[in-house]
Design a protein around this motif. Structure first.
Motif, PDB file in Angstrom:
ATOM      1  N   THR A  76       0.860  -1.175   0.000  1.00  0.00           N
ATOM      2  CA  THR A  76       0.000   0.000   0.000  1.00  0.00           C
ATOM      3  C   THR A  76       0.896   1.224   0.000  1.00  0.00           C
ATOM      4  O   THR A  76       1.772   1.358   0.851  1.00  0.00           O
ATOM      5  N   LYS A 127       0.962   5.460  -0.023  1.00  0.00           N
ATOM      6  CA  LYS A 127       0.139   6.622   0.316  1.00  0.00           C
ATOM      7  C   LYS A 127       0.718   7.823  -0.410  1.00  0.00           C
ATOM      8  O   LYS A 127       1.855   8.231  -0.158  1.00  0.00           O
ATOM      9  N   SER A 135      -4.425   6.364   0.057  1.00  0.00           N
ATOM     10  CA  SER A 135      -3.769   5.054   0.004  1.00  0.00           C
ATOM     11  C   SER A 135      -4.142   4.316  -1.275  1.00  0.00           C
ATOM     12  O   SER A 135      -5.294   4.356  -1.719  1.00  0.00           O
ATOM     13  N   TYR A 136      -3.136   3.649  -1.834  1.00  0.00           N
ATOM     14  CA  TYR A 136      -3.320   2.866  -3.046  1.00  0.00           C
ATOM     15  C   TYR A 136      -2.750   1.477  -2.823  1.00  0.00           C
ATOM     16  O   TYR A 136      -1.570   1.325  -2.508  1.00  0.00           O
ATOM     17  N   SER A 137      -3.579   0.466  -2.979  1.00  0.00           N
ATOM     18  CA  SER A 137      -3.131  -0.912  -2.848  1.00  0.00           C
ATOM     19  C   SER A 137      -2.701  -1.426  -4.218  1.00  0.00           C
ATOM     20  O   SER A 137      -3.451  -1.302  -5.188  1.00  0.00           O
TER      21      SER A 137
END
Length: 99
Positions: free
Chosen positions: A7, A9, A14-16
């Motif tokens: 993840t 940020k 947040s980006y998975s």
């Protein structure tokens, strides 16, 4: 190649992502670089700028750096070709001296 879930940020969001495990450090460094640049440009407090404006300028900055790097690499390739030709000419000249 082994995949890994991470993840990141960026700009507070947040980006998975699923990435190749051996590339995690590159992703983490890139995340840090983007966030550092965003923090620096936000200190200018441009009037009426949104987060999208700041992110757009960050994307532009990194795109310019990418283009500059590609162009300098292309120039380097031409320089290497020129050096190769000079080396061949030097070899030919030295061979004529040995005869």
């Amino acid at each position: 190649m082994a995949q890994q879930a991470i993840t990141l940020k960026i700009a507070g969001k947040s980006y998975s992502l699923n990435i190749e495990s051996e590339k995690e450090e590159v992703y983490r460094l890139a995340e840090r670089e983007v966030n550092n640049y965003l923090a620096a440009i936000k200190q200018n407090n441009f009037k009426n700028w949104t987060d999208q404006d700041y992110l757009s300028m960050a994307a532009l900055k990194f795109a310019i750096a990418n283009v500059d790097m590609r162009q300098s690499r292309e120039l380097g390739d031409e320089d290497l070709k020129h050096l190769g030709r000079l080396g061949e000419e030097l070899d030919a000249y030295l061979n004529t001296l040995q005869r």
